[in-house]
Write a protein that holds these residues in place. Structure first.
Motif, mmCIF file in Angstrom:
data_model
loop_
_atom_site.group_PDB
_atom_site.id
_atom_site.type_symbol
_atom_site.label_atom_id
_atom_site.label_comp_id
_atom_site.label_asym_id
_atom_site.label_seq_id
_atom_site.Cartn_x
_atom_site.Cartn_y
_atom_site.Cartn_z
ATOM 1 N N TYR A 1 -4.783 -1.884 8.326
ATOM 2 C CA TYR A 1 -4.103 -3.154 8.103
ATOM 3 C C TYR A 1 -4.480 -4.167 9.172
ATOM 4 O O TYR A 1 -4.889 -3.802 10.281
ATOM 5 N N GLU B 1 -4.034 4.154 6.280
ATOM 6 C CA GLU B 1 -4.622 2.918 5.786
ATOM 7 C C GLU B 1 -5.028 2.054 6.989
ATOM 8 O O GLU B 1 -4.646 2.332 8.128
ATOM 9 N N LYS C 1 0.796 -1.228 0.000
ATOM 10 C CA LYS C 1 0.000 0.000 0.000
ATOM 11 C C LYS C 1 0.830 1.280 0.000
ATOM 12 O O LYS C 1 0.382 2.312 -0.453
#
Length: 393
Positions: A291, A289, A50
């Protein structure tokens, strides 16, 4: 209500708020102390998957599965906000029974939505206490090996899907020492989670002990400092794990479960769906993000063993215990024809995939193909062409 009682309630509220502020202020100041030298232009540690720093939400104690399933599914979505659910094999209060098939099905359905199922000890025993009483080897056998074996024996009652082999472990009650970490990593796990330590941040591809920040129980949460900490994560380019337990609305009465006085304290270890949504919104606003713990450890996992076998044949060392995410990034073409594959979980890590051959498999869900930004050509084969009406390119 008498004036004296009102004053006492007010003073207790002020006291709780002060201790909450003092705790979170100290956590933030300590993180600032250790992270001043982290904001570097060198991003070589970034994850090829990412290339964004992020948050891992980590939920402990699978007797809370009904809460996770009911409220988590609504918030997290399908391979969207991915989290880690750390499980035991037993219910903490219902006579210490093992999970029912219904509960196992719910856990496996959470896995099928993109979430990680982590290891939290077979019976949730405190690592240090159990080892002091019975020896470290007994703790490993009774709590670690036994749960790994138990997970391997379970399957969904309808789909027959199984648990992935766990990559991460969360210490019950955050209790451990260096001996326990060295016994677990790398023999059993890639990454093991505890509580606060130094800057509390984790680099990608991390191996060994990792800290976390707990958001519930007597730690409680402080939204002001959580937002400041998340901005610090963004600035550092690293990652942070938030530990939670139940997901329940503020007004939910824990006594409804009928688990008795023994369970009363466990009812305080909870976070509201609204607070989780606030964290999600804040993370997205500042560009973080989400995860799983295993993704932060740099590991790719697969539900379908036939699919994993195909991937292992492509990587530099097929005998590795875990498949590194970095090994999937270079793949631009993938031929999975006639491999008996029924689940594409794991393909989302092939971010540079351009050509894909899928004919001759029993795949019914193609939604993960939408996660591949460079995919240009797909050969479904005649047998799959009728199953792809839900995919738009």
């Amino acid at each position: 209500m008498k004036l004296k009682s009102k004053i006492l309630i007010t003073l207790n509220s002020i006291k709780r708020n002060y201790y909450n502020w003092r705790y979170w202020n100290n956590v933030y100041k300590n993180m600032m102390k250790y992270t001043q030298s982290l904001a570097s232009k060198d991003k070589s540690y970034m994850l090829l998957y990412k290339n964004k720093p992020g948050i891992a939400l980590s939920f402990d104690d699978s007797f809370r599965i009904n809460d996770w399933y009911k409220y988590g599914n609504k918030i997290f979505g399908y391979y969207d906000v991915k989290v880690t659910f750390n499980i035991n094999a037993i219910h903490h209060f219902k006579g210490k029974r093992e999970h029912t098939q219904k509960e196992i099905d719910m856990l496996l359905e959470l896995q099928s939505m993109g979430h990680e199922i982590g290891h939290h000890g077979f019976k949730h025993k405190k690592a240090t206490d159990y080892s002091n009483d019975f020896g470290l080897d007994s703790w490993i056998e009774d709590e670690i090996v036994t749960l790994i074996d138990w997970m391997d024996q379970q399957s969904h009652s309808k789909t027959l899907e199984k648990f992935k082999k766990p990559v991460s472990f969360a210490f019950p009650h955050f209790l451990f020492d260096s001996k326990h970490v060295s016994e677990l990593v790398p023999k059993y796990f890639k990454i093991v989670r505890g509580h606060l330590y130094k800057e509390n941040l984790i680099s990608f591809n991390h191996s060994g002990f990792t800290p976390s920040i707990c958001l519930d129980g007597y730690y409680s949460y402080n939204l002001h400092y959580i937002k400041k900490i998340m901005r610090l994560v963004k600035k550092s380019g690293k990652n942070l794990i938030f530990t939670c337990h139940s997901i329940l609305p503020k007004e939910f009465d824990w006594d409804v479960y009928g688990w008795g006085k023994e369970a009363k304290k466990s009812g305080t270890w909870r976070i509201t769906p609204q607070m989780i949504q606030t964290i999600i919104n804040e993370a997205r606003e500042i560009g973080l993000e989400f995860y799983t713990t295993s993704e932060i450890a740099g590991i790719a996992t697969f539900i379908d063993h036939n699919f994993e076998k195909c991937i292992r044949e492509l990587i530099s060392n097929p005998s590795l215990k875990w498949i590194p995410l970095s090994e999937l990034s270079p793949i631009v073409e993938l031929d999975l024809s006639n491999q008996g594959i029924s689940n594409l979980d794991g393909i989302q890590y092939c971010v540079n995939l351009e050509k894909l051959h899928l004919g001759g498999n029993n795949i019914t869900d193609f939604r993960l193909l939408k996660k591949l930004p460079k995919l240009k050509k797909i050969n479904f084969g005649n047998d799959l062409k009728e199953k792809i009406s839900n995919i738009n390119y």
